[in-house]
Scaffold this active site. Structure first.
Site, PDB file in Angstrom:
ATOM      1  N   ASP A  13      -1.101   1.187  -3.969  1.00  0.00           N
ATOM      2  CA  ASP A  13      -1.987   0.176  -4.559  1.00  0.00           C
ATOM      3  C   ASP A  13      -3.343   0.751  -4.923  1.00  0.00           C
ATOM      4  OD1 ASP A  13      -2.941   0.470  -1.951  1.00  0.00           O
ATOM      5  OD2 ASP A  13      -3.464  -1.648  -1.747  1.00  0.00           O
ATOM      6  N   ASP A  68      -5.804   2.127  -3.260  1.00  0.00           N
ATOM      7  CA  ASP A  68      -7.034   1.881  -2.505  1.00  0.00           C
ATOM      8  C   ASP A  68      -7.420   3.091  -1.659  1.00  0.00           C
ATOM      9  OD1 ASP A  68      -5.207   1.702  -0.426  1.00  0.00           O
ATOM     10  OD2 ASP A  68      -5.987  -0.191   0.366  1.00  0.00           O
ATOM     11  N   ASP A 128      -2.472   6.175  -3.460  1.00  0.00           N
ATOM     12  CA  ASP A 128      -1.317   5.552  -2.819  1.00  0.00           C
ATOM     13  C   ASP A 128      -0.823   4.409  -3.696  1.00  0.00           C
ATOM     14  OD1 ASP A 128      -3.446   3.836  -2.359  1.00  0.00           O
ATOM     15  OD2 ASP A 128      -2.754   3.233  -0.374  1.00  0.00           O
ATOM     16  N   SER A 167       0.811  -1.213   0.000  1.00  0.00           N
ATOM     17  CA  SER A 167       0.000   0.000   0.000  1.00  0.00           C
ATOM     18  C   SER A 167       0.849   1.269   0.000  1.00  0.00           C
ATOM     19  CB  SER A 167      -0.957  -0.044   1.199  1.00  0.00           C
ATOM     20  OG  SER A 167      -1.959   0.918   1.099  1.00  0.00           O
TER      21      SER A 167
END
Length: 451
Positions: free
Chosen positions: A242, A244, A240, A101
């Site tokens: 990833d 999400d 960010d 992340s």
């Protein structure tokens, strides 16, 4: 039993803590647990972000999945919510995302999604952990036609992009600045916003395996703020690693955080009668100004512990369709089962387009109170019992009395470290400093490790 899963999968420094050996075991044992009741050959989607360790861990994880007879669809670089979406719509047994992340490039992580597109339940994680801790691996070892097969599936990205576009509206005449964090959104955000007819400017779109989240993205929005001002963009959108989570920037270069984003989308849905139970789910960390804005608008709130998994649990159990965190995790359950930065960005732009209001106008309805958070190192045995210490309970009560309802204090233990977190919100920075420092001094005196 060892504890491998944290609040967002298994994480650690790649090739040191999260090794290829562990990735293989997670693929093998996770694949088995999530597909053991399947009557046909199980199908699992695997994706990763842009970290240099991603391909190493991907190869090991896939080998583990293949070893228990699973048909693996390799998606390559894709946003975490893209995996969740594809698992549901393509009726897969599970999905796996390789990402840490918003963490730096040296870290990586592995998180699983069940066949419903949601992150794993606690009992499923415990079952995988039990297999990891077993003295020997007794799972079946198929051979020949019993082994799994590997399918490269680049069309998964196109399907996810197409889905995102269908949730939006025509953005003709709007200029959007994008920061894709040199991460997973770098393969999709440009195409999605061009398909919505926006004019775009992009930074953080040249991943090299080492620069993910490095001075860019939702945790480092400074470059995006400058880009918005330089280009005269209507809004900036920072994802960010990833993709999400989302942090936005208004046309003046000011940050619009997750609380304000949730309010803007929630108010829009509420006015259209589309906000389930007229309620937004948020965590204890949401700003007091957010709560006051909801009260003024007549929107209800449900409050959970910190962590998007707890927000999702509350949404699922009570039938809510909007929730999230100040950090920019926003879950819009009408469209997806997990936080989705690009989806949230599209909905935010849609509200701007349909209301004809600038982002600064929309965000101005939430007056963010100054907030300060201090971490105090304490004995692990004491962090859960701090409120049982009379001096600590008394000073918190005294500070709350002084606030007279125009402020907020939150004292909570860290979930992963021997820390007690002391947070306060108040109308001015000076008041916030006073409340936090006064409480922190008492905590240090009573149970701090340095005494």
């Amino acid at each position: 039993m060892g504890k491998y899963f944290g609040t967002d999968g298994v994480r650690g420094e790649a090739n040191v803590e999260l090794t290829p050996e562990l990735a293989f075991q997670l693929g093998r044992f996770g694949g088995y647990v999530l597909s053991q009741h399947e009557t046909e050959r199980p199908k699992v989607f695997v994706a990763r972000d842009t970290r240099i360790s991603g391909e190493m861990l991907e190869s090991a994880l896939i080998a583990g999945l293949l070893s228990v007879g699973i048909e693996v669809y390799k998606l390559g670089v894709l946003a975490t919510p893209g995996v969740s979406y594809l698992v549901r719509t393509e009726k897969a047994s599970a999905g796996v995302m390789i990402s840490a992340s918003h963490n730096p490039a040296l870290d990586n992580g592995i998180k699983f999604f069940g066949n419903d597109g949601f992150k794993l339940a606690d009992d499923q994680e415990l079952e995988i952990e039990a297999l990891l801790d077993a003295p020997e691996d007794t799972l079946p070892r198929p051979s020949a036609e019993g082994l799994g097969t590997l399918v490269d599936y680049p069309e998964g990205l196109r399907k996810y992009e197409k889905f995102l576009v269908t949730t939006g509206t025509d953005l003709s005449g709007m200029t959007v600045a994008l920061d894709t964090a040199n991460g997973a959104a770098s393969v999709s955000a440009r195409d999605v916003f061009l398909d919505l007819n926006a004019e775009i400017a992009v930074i953080g779109e040249k991943p090299n395996g080492l620069n993910i989240n490095d001075g860019v993205g939702s945790t480092h929005p400074e470059q995006l703020q400058e880009l918005v001002k330089e280009t005269g963009a209507d809004l900036g959108l920072a994802f960010d690693g990833d993709s999400d989570r989302l942090i936005a920037v208004d046309e003046t270069g000011e940050i619009v955080d997750g609380d304000r984003i949730m309010f803007i989308i929630g108010k829009y849905l509420s006015e259209k009668g589309l906000l389930a139970h007229n309620t937004i789910v948020t965590t204890v960390m949401s700003n007091l100004g957010f709560h006051k804005a909801l009260d003024k608008q007549g929107i209800n709130k449900a409050i959970t512990a910190v962590g998007d998994r707890y927000v999702v649990e509350e949404m699922r159990s009570s039938g809510y369709n909007l929730g999230g965190e100040q950090s920019g995790h926003v879950i819009i359950m009408d469209y997806n089962t997990t936080g989705d930065g690009q989806l949230t960005a599209i909905q935010l732009a849609k509200v701007m387009k349909e209301t004809g209001k600038s982002l600064s106008e929309l965000a101005a309805e939430v007056t963010i109170y100054p907030q300060k958070l201090v971490n105090i190192r304490v004995e692990n045995s004491m962090k859960e019992r701090a409120m049982e210490v009379p001096a600590i309970a008394n000073i918190i009560a005294k500070m709350e009395d002084e606030m007279a309802g125009n402020g907020r204090i939150l004292v909570r233990p860290s979930g992963t470290e021997p820390l007690l977190r002391v947070m306060a919100e108040a109308p001015t920075d000076a008041e916030v400093d006073y409340y936090v420092d006064t409480i922190a001094d008492v905590v240090r005196t009573e149970i701090g490790c340095d005494n």
